[in-house]
Write a protein that holds these residues in place. Structure first.
Motif, PDB file in Angstrom:
ATOM      1  N   LEU A 259      30.398  31.881 -23.974  1.00  0.00           N
ATOM      2  CA  LEU A 259      29.935  30.694 -24.693  1.00  0.00           C
ATOM      3  C   LEU A 259      30.417  30.729 -26.134  1.00  0.00           C
ATOM      4  O   LEU A 259      30.670  31.800 -26.701  1.00  0.00           O
ATOM      5  CB  LEU A 259      28.404  30.624 -24.675  1.00  0.00           C
ATOM      6  CG  LEU A 259      27.730  30.671 -23.294  1.00  0.00           C
ATOM      7  CD1 LEU A 259      26.241  30.915 -23.458  1.00  0.00           C
ATOM      8  CD2 LEU A 259      27.980  29.387 -22.533  1.00  0.00           C
ATOM      9  N   SER A 260      30.478  29.560 -26.737  1.00  0.00           N
ATOM     10  CA  SER A 260      30.880  29.477 -28.147  1.00  0.00           C
ATOM     11  C   SER A 260      29.692  29.622 -29.074  1.00  0.00           C
ATOM     12  O   SER A 260      29.847  29.906 -30.267  1.00  0.00           O
ATOM     13  CB  SER A 260      31.588  28.145 -28.421  1.00  0.00           C
ATOM     14  OG  SER A 260      30.731  27.057 -28.107  1.00  0.00           O
ATOM     15  N   GLU A 261      28.483  29.424 -28.554  1.00  0.00           N
ATOM     16  CA  GLU A 261      27.279  29.567 -29.363  1.00  0.00           C
ATOM     17  C   GLU A 261      26.142  30.090 -28.500  1.00  0.00           C
ATOM     18  O   GLU A 261      26.186  30.000 -27.274  1.00  0.00           O
ATOM     19  CB  GLU A 261      26.894  28.229 -30.003  1.00  0.00           C
ATOM     20  CG  GLU A 261      26.687  27.106 -29.015  1.00  0.00           C
ATOM     21  CD  GLU A 261      26.430  25.777 -29.699  1.00  0.00           C
ATOM     22  OE1 GLU A 261      26.794  25.641 -30.875  1.00  0.00           O
ATOM     23  OE2 GLU A 261      25.861  24.886 -29.047  1.00  0.00           O
ATOM     24  N   LYS A 262      25.128  30.595 -29.159  1.00  0.00           N
ATOM     25  CA  LYS A 262      24.020  31.221 -28.446  1.00  0.00           C
ATOM     26  C   LYS A 262      23.152  30.182 -27.755  1.00  0.00           C
ATOM     27  O   LYS A 262      22.903  29.102 -28.277  1.00  0.00           O
ATOM     28  CB  LYS A 262      23.159  32.036 -29.415  1.00  0.00           C
ATOM     29  CG  LYS A 262      22.029  32.806 -28.739  1.00  0.00           C
ATOM     30  CD  LYS A 262      21.232  33.624 -29.735  1.00  0.00           C
ATOM     31  CE  LYS A 262      20.139  34.430 -29.028  1.00  0.00           C
ATOM     32  NZ  LYS A 262      19.354  35.252 -29.972  1.00  0.00           N
ATOM     33  N   ARG A 306      41.085  28.248 -23.375  1.00  0.00           N
ATOM     34  CA  ARG A 306      41.700  27.539 -24.492  1.00  0.00           C
ATOM     35  C   ARG A 306      40.706  26.609 -25.176  1.00  0.00           C
ATOM     36  O   ARG A 306      40.755  26.425 -26.397  1.00  0.00           O
ATOM     37  CB  ARG A 306      42.922  26.779 -23.999  1.00  0.00           C
ATOM     38  CG  ARG A 306      44.077  27.731 -23.650  1.00  0.00           C
ATOM     39  CD  ARG A 306      45.271  27.023 -23.037  1.00  0.00           C
ATOM     40  NE  ARG A 306      46.361  27.976 -22.803  1.00  0.00           N
ATOM     41  CZ  ARG A 306      47.464  27.693 -22.143  1.00  0.00           C
ATOM     42  NH1 ARG A 306      47.642  26.473 -21.624  1.00  0.00           N
ATOM     43  NH2 ARG A 306      48.409  28.618 -21.977  1.00  0.00           N
ATOM     44  N   ASP A 307      39.790  26.031 -24.390  1.00  0.00           N
ATOM     45  CA  ASP A 307      38.743  25.202 -24.995  1.00  0.00           C
ATOM     46  C   ASP A 307      37.870  26.023 -25.939  1.00  0.00           C
ATOM     47  O   ASP A 307      37.393  25.522 -26.960  1.00  0.00           O
ATOM     48  CB  ASP A 307      37.863  24.573 -23.911  1.00  0.00           C
ATOM     49  CG  ASP A 307      38.575  23.452 -23.165  1.00  0.00           C
ATOM     50  OD1 ASP A 307      38.094  23.084 -22.071  1.00  0.00           O
ATOM     51  OD2 ASP A 307      39.599  22.949 -23.695  1.00  0.00           O
ATOM     52  N   LEU A 308      37.665  27.308 -25.568  1.00  0.00           N
ATOM     53  CA  LEU A 308      36.864  28.206 -26.414  1.00  0.00           C
ATOM     54  C   LEU A 308      37.689  28.829 -27.535  1.00  0.00           C
ATOM     55  O   LEU A 308      37.135  29.539 -28.379  1.00  0.00           O
ATOM     56  CB  LEU A 308      36.262  29.324 -25.554  1.00  0.00           C
ATOM     57  CG  LEU A 308      35.187  28.911 -24.545  1.00  0.00           C
ATOM     58  CD1 LEU A 308      34.912  30.038 -23.569  1.00  0.00           C
ATOM     59  CD2 LEU A 308      33.904  28.495 -25.260  1.00  0.00           C
ATOM     60  N   ALA A 309      39.000  28.567 -27.547  1.00  0.00           N
ATOM     61  CA  ALA A 309      39.920  29.130 -28.547  1.00  0.00           C
ATOM     62  C   ALA A 309      39.820  30.651 -28.582  1.00  0.00           C
ATOM     63  O   ALA A 309      39.750  31.266 -29.651  1.00  0.00           O
ATOM     64  CB  ALA A 309      39.627  28.542 -29.922  1.00  0.00           C
ATOM     65  N   LEU A 310      39.852  31.279 -27.403  1.00  0.00           N
ATOM     66  CA  LEU A 310      39.693  32.724 -27.322  1.00  0.00           C
ATOM     67  C   LEU A 310      40.967  33.445 -27.732  1.00  0.00           C
ATOM     68  O   LEU A 310      42.078  33.032 -27.394  1.00  0.00           O
ATOM     69  CB  LEU A 310      39.326  33.133 -25.890  1.00  0.00           C
ATOM     70  CG  LEU A 310      37.997  32.607 -25.343  1.00  0.00           C
ATOM     71  CD1 LEU A 310      37.788  33.095 -23.926  1.00  0.00           C
ATOM     72  CD2 LEU A 310      36.828  33.016 -26.239  1.00  0.00           C
TER      73      LEU A 310
END
Length: 335
Positions: A259-262, A306-310
């Protein structure tokens, strides 16, 4: 579901690895919650049919006519399919072992040879109930068969071989080299599945709640990170978890959510991306928790990555559902 539902495409349910696992988990939980030997026998028969559809991509009619003693060749690792599209199919060894475990269970001894001979309407009803529990309303045996077809193609099995496997090709005989190719694909798939089980958490076990059907526990690592785990009461008793101070549990890579945020959920931890490998349309991401040296491997679509810019060094959140953990010592299929 309507046409705008992301789970539906062209009026059909779209099944992916994560949704398939949710469906199979619902089936296993239903099976493990049997309250009597007779009920366990009854449920094991439907689970056996489910696994045959999932791994052998059989039509429901083909499964229901199968003789579990004569048509399952444990030594050769083959399934003999009867009827109009008769054929002999290899199976992954782990899947075959699970089928044999269900067939040879003490409660099924008297019914062996006829375990799959059930009413199709009853089987479809059980499938629909388990699918509803997994949030996959509309999933049918045909949906599982279609998933297996796409899975074989994704693993590089040529279309003519897939057509043979699904019984769509006239003649019913494998072409030279096809069975060997299928066995090699299954071997590589099983190896990858075992590699995906390295996400092991070791720690001190604490029972929070024991119910008639499930138990809620915590597993606290040496560094102090606490993971919440839910398992069936049958599993709790079988593994003597109530008497164990230390335990290990694993999570498969496909069940680790990035996830990008908690989120305000149990087992949601902040981590750092240590490594990332892209292959085809998928990405394998190695994450180390900030609060611990614990590492997790997650497999997700390249688009999602890529959506999460990992990238290496990225800060992310990792979430694992309590019910997705499995205590070590239980043999589970990739299912």
């Amino acid at each position: 579901m309507n046409s705008k539902d992301p789970l539906v495409a062209d009026g059909a349910l779209v099944l992916d690895e994560r949704r398939l696992r949710s469906f199979l988990q619902a089936f296993y939980h239903w099976y493990e919650e049997a309250s009597s030997p007779a009920q366990q026998c009854s449920r094991s028969r439907v689970l056996l049919i489910c696994l045959l559809v999932r791994f052998a991509a059989l039509r429901l009619g083909e499964v229901l006519s199968l003789d579990d003693m004569a048509d399952i060749d444990a030594q050769k690792g083959m399934i003999h399919v009867r009827g109009k599209w008769r054929r002999d199919l290899p199976l992954p060894r782990s899947a075959l072992n699970r089928l044999l475990e269900l067939r040879d269970a003490p409660c099924n001894i008297r019914a062996r040879g006829e375990l799959c001979h059930l009413d199709p309407a009853y089987v479809r009803r059980i499938f629909a109930m388990r699918a509803e529990e997994a949030g996959l309303s509309g999933l049918s045996p045909t949906g599982l068969r279609n998933f297996r077809e796409q899975e074989l193609l994704r693993h590089g099995v040529p279309l003519p071989t897939v057509e043979f496997f699904l019984g769509r090709r006239k003649g019913g005989q494998a072409a030279p080299g096809e069975l060997a190719h299928l066995r090699e694909v299954f071997r590589l798939w099983e190896r990858a599945s075992q590699t995906g089980r390295h996400n092991v958490v070791n720690g001190t076990l604490t029972l929070l709640q024991r119910g008639e059907f499930s138990c809620f526990l915590t597993l606290t690592t040496q560094a102090g990170t606490t993971f919440f785990i839910r398992c069936s009461t049958r599993t709790f008793v079988r593994l003597d978890l109530g008497e164990r101070k230390k335990a290990s549990a694993f999570i498969r890579s496909l069940q680790v959510v990035i996830l990008s945020e908690k989120l305000d959920e149990r087992n949601c931890f902040e981590g750092i991306v240590d490594d990332m490998l892209e292959r085809g349309e998928e990405a394998r991401v190695m994450i180390r928790l900030k609060s611990d040296s614990q590492q997790f491997c997650a497999i997700l679509s390249l688009r999602r990555a890529r959506d999460l810019a990992l990238s290496r060094g990225s800060s992310v959140w990792v979430m694992i559902r309590p019910a997705d953990f499995t205590f070590c010592g239980i043999e589970e299929s990739a299912v």
